[in-house]
Design a protein around this motif. Structure first.
Motif, short mmCIF file in Angstrom:
data_model
loop_
_atom_site.label_atom_id
_atom_site.label_comp_id
_atom_site.label_asym_id
_atom_site.label_seq_id
_atom_site.Cartn_x
_atom_site.Cartn_y
_atom_site.Cartn_z
N VAL A 169 0.80 -1.32 0.06
CA VAL A 169 -0.10 -0.20 0.01
C VAL A 169 0.81 1.22 0.19
N ILE A 170 1.99 1.34 0.68
CA ILE A 170 2.74 2.37 0.74
C ILE A 170 3.36 2.64 -0.47
N THR A 171 4.01 1.66 -1.18
CA THR A 171 4.71 1.75 -2.31
C THR A 171 3.59 2.32 -3.57
N PHE A 172 2.63 1.69 -3.68
CA PHE A 172 1.63 2.28 -4.60
C PHE A 172 1.18 3.90 -4.46
N SER A 173 1.24 3.98 -3.04
CA SER A 173 0.86 5.44 -2.69
C SER A 173 1.92 6.24 -3.05
N ILE A 174 3.14 6.09 -2.85
CA ILE A 174 4.30 6.96 -3.26
C ILE A 174 4.15 7.32 -4.80
N ALA A 175 3.93 6.03 -5.57
CA ALA A 175 3.70 6.34 -7.04
C ALA A 175 2.70 7.06 -7.43
N VAL A 176 1.57 7.02 -6.83
CA VAL A 176 0.10 7.73 -7.39
C VAL A 176 0.44 9.17 -7.02
N VAL A 177 0.98 9.58 -5.91
CA VAL A 177 1.26 10.96 -5.37
C VAL A 177 1.94 11.65 -6.26
N ALA A 178 3.22 10.96 -6.58
CA ALA A 178 4.21 11.72 -7.53
C ALA A 178 3.83 11.56 -8.74
N PHE A 179 3.13 10.80 -9.39
CA PHE A 179 2.48 11.10 -10.73
C PHE A 179 1.46 12.23 -10.57
N LEU A 180 0.81 12.18 -9.72
CA LEU A 180 -0.23 13.39 -9.52
C LEU A 180 0.52 14.82 -9.64
N LEU A 181 1.64 14.78 -8.84
CA LEU A 181 2.48 16.13 -8.66
C LEU A 181 3.14 16.43 -9.94
N LEU A 182 3.53 15.44 -10.63
CA LEU A 182 4.81 15.50 -11.73
C LEU A 182 4.11 15.80 -13.08
N GLY A 183 2.72 15.40 -13.12
CA GLY A 183 2.08 15.33 -14.34
C GLY A 183 2.71 14.56 -15.51
N PHE A 184 2.51 14.73 -16.93
CA PHE A 184 2.84 13.84 -17.78
C PHE A 184 3.28 14.55 -19.09
N VAL A 185 3.57 14.08 -19.93
CA VAL A 185 3.96 14.49 -21.40
C VAL A 185 2.64 14.32 -22.29
N VAL A 186 2.58 14.88 -23.25
CA VAL A 186 1.52 14.88 -24.24
C VAL A 186 1.70 13.79 -25.10
N VAL A 187 0.55 12.69 -25.31
CA VAL A 187 0.81 11.62 -26.05
C VAL A 187 -0.42 11.76 -27.10
N ALA A 188 0.07 11.57 -28.47
CA ALA A 188 -0.87 11.63 -29.49
C ALA A 188 -1.87 10.55 -29.41
N ARG A 189 -3.24 10.97 -29.40
CA ARG A 189 -4.42 10.13 -29.22
C ARG A 189 -5.27 10.06 -30.58
N SER A 190 -5.81 9.05 -30.56
CA SER A 190 -6.72 8.70 -31.72
C SER A 190 -7.93 9.63 -31.68
N SER A 191 -8.12 10.28 -32.57
CA SER A 191 -9.61 10.96 -32.61
C SER A 191 -10.73 10.10 -33.07
N ASP A 192 -10.72 8.95 -33.45
CA ASP A 192 -11.71 8.15 -33.80
C ASP A 192 -12.63 7.64 -32.70
N LYS A 193 -13.87 7.69 -32.94
CA LYS A 193 -14.92 7.39 -31.79
C LYS A 193 -14.79 5.83 -31.52
N PHE A 194 -14.84 5.65 -30.31
CA PHE A 194 -14.98 3.83 -29.78
C PHE A 194 -15.68 3.26 -30.88
N ASN A 195 -15.13 2.23 -31.50
CA ASN A 195 -16.22 1.23 -32.21
C ASN A 195 -15.13 0.10 -32.38
N PHE A 196 -15.43 -0.88 -31.35
CA PHE A 196 -14.35 -2.13 -31.54
C PHE A 196 -14.30 -2.75 -33.06
N LYS A 197 -15.36 -2.66 -33.53
CA LYS A 197 -15.59 -3.50 -34.94
C LYS A 197 -14.78 -2.74 -35.93
N GLU A 198 -14.67 -1.45 -35.84
CA GLU A 198 -13.61 -0.69 -36.62
C GLU A 198 -12.29 -0.81 -36.56
#
Length: 456
Positions: A169-198
């Motif tokens: 519990v302590i180790t995952f708490s450290i990781a979660v708090v750090a990720f929330l504080l540090l932020g993240f980089v922009v990653v390209a995302r698909s603009s397609d609507k969710f359609n599992f068949k497609e």
């Protein structure tokens, strides 16, 4: 690369607690009255199935959703599972089926976390450094694999499984708090609507376009099955003729192998012929399995653990870099999710059948080769598992030989080399939208955009 190292280190902190708990739970399950290889492997089955079955759906979400939220949310869900198990144990109510349910939910959560991070790697690191980056992650994972098996048995005896849950519990708490504080980089995302068949059509089109890619999937399908058989049998094998301390030492040796494999790959700049390499690695692994069949004891297993994990780590780094190079970043979630499903589904199948398989082999040995018991330590369980090791070695030789002759499989090396050459040619001419260069471009934006896009 610096940002990649920071995020990777945080994930490894969380993974350390998870692996510590997994080791303790494995020993705890086998200590319960009436436990067997079948009941033990059934826990592994329910842990693996949900994440594997849902892999294509998770991959579709990874392409469309915010990667940071997926990484943080997945770790929170997994942490809640550890809290639930800790509470059940504290009240004396913990049973194997509780672990199956929590492990199944945890496998789905972990799939979100690591798929999102894997899809982000091509943004954090340029494609010509993917082998080095994946080698680095394998090195850090090897350190965990080396340390946890030594530490876990000691902690299990000294402070008990309850305190190990708390460490998780302590180790995952450290990781979660750090990720929330540090932020993240922009990653390209698909603009397609969710359609599992497609999404399925997109994956099928990619496999059809990349000639020989279906051979890649089936090759690792077979590899996953054989590795699944061996991995689930390892703990009951060692505990049949030894104790949890020896198990910890042998598993630490395996961690050394993972560390060595990761270090080797982290210093390589690139890998020219990845598919040819994985075939040759198959031959080497088969020799190690056959060696365990002929000379099964704790010393052989320790040496085999070093070699197998080094080879397996190299194979995984090569295959991950290969996929990350060939697949556009905005499609990686869907395509890798489908690959994870098609390849990963064999491991749960192996977990499901391995108990009855070992029972059948024990009967076979009892009836036809009773003198075989004198060749191995422990009971007839050790002899039966040794036979399974030998069979896996033989199958690996056959699979590696057949794929060595497959022209379409070997042609994947040409696709990989061509992709790297195109990258080098266009690097100075075309902006790399989904490469590490985007990080530098983002850092030149306005302060307002920085806060939204890059928090580090």
């Amino acid at each position: 690369m610096k940002k990649y190292k920071v995020y990777l280190a945080l994930l490894m902190i969380s993974l350390f607690g998870t692996d510590l708990t997994d080791f303790a739970l494995s020993v705890w399950i086998l200590e319960q009255p009436g436990s067997s290889v079948s009941s033990y492997s059934l826990v592994w089955f329910f842990e693996a199935v949900p994440g594997v079955v849902l892999a294509p759906f998770i991959g579709s979400m990874v392409d469309r959703w915010d990667k940071k939220k997926m990484i943080v949310g997945g770790q929170i869900v997994a942490g809640i599972g550890s809290l639930a198990l800790m509470a059940l144990h504290n009240f004396g109510m913990l049973q194997a089926w509780h672990i199956m349910i929590v492990a199944g939910i945890g496998s789905v959560a972990s799939m979100f976390v690591f798929d999102a991070f894997q899809a982000s790697t091509s943004t954090l690191v340029s494609k010509d450094k993917l082998v080095k980056a994946n080698g680095m992650s394998s090195t850090m994972y090897g350190v965990i694999q080396m340390g946890v098996p030594i530490l876990a048995p000691v902690l299990y005896k000294l402070i008990g499984i309850r305190s190990i849950f708390f460490i998780d519990v302590i180790t995952f708490s450290i990781a979660v708090v750090a990720f929330l504080l540090l932020g993240f980089v922009v990653v390209a995302r698909s603009s397609d609507k969710f359609n599992f068949k497609e999404d399925f059509k997109l994956v099928r089109a990619f496999v059809k376009e990349k000639a020989g890619f279906s051979y890649f999937i089936f090759f690792f399908f077979l590899m996953s099955f054989l590795i699944g058989l061996i991995s689930v049998l390892f703990t009951p094998l060692v505990l049949d003729f030894s104790n949890e301390y020896i198990l910890g030492i042998i598993m630490s040796c395996a961690g050394v192998g993972a560390l060595l494999g990761g270090v080797l790959m982290s210093v390589l700049k690139e890998f020219k012929r990845p598919m040819n390499a994985v075939i040759n690695l198959g031959y080497l692994k088969s020799l190690v399995f056959l060696g365990c069949f002929f000379f099964m004891n704790q010393y052989t297993l320790a040496v085999a653990g070093v070699i197998i994990m080094a080879l397996f780590t190299i194979e995984m780094v090569i295959s991950e870099a290969f996929l990350q190079t060939l697949i556009p970043v905005e499609k990686q979630g869907r395509i890798m999710g489908t690959v994870s499903f098609l390849v990963g589904i064999t491991a749960p199948i192996a977990y499901l059948i391995v108990g009855p398989l070992v029972d059948y082999v024990k009967l076979f040995v009892d009836h036809f080769f009773p003198d075989l018991y004198t060749h191995y330590p422990g009971t007839n369980l050790t002899a039966a598992i040794a036979v399974v090791f030998g069979l896996c070695g033989v199958f690996l030789i056959i699979i590696s030989f057949v794929y060595k002759q497959k022209k379409a499989f070997n042609n994947l090396d040409d696709l990989y080399v061509k992709e790297l050459e195109m990258l080098k040619e266009n690097k100075d001419l075309t902006p790399v939208v989904n490469g590490a260069e985007i990080v530098d471009q983002i850092e030149n934006h306005s302060e307002e955009e920085k806060e939204k896009e890059v928090g580090v």
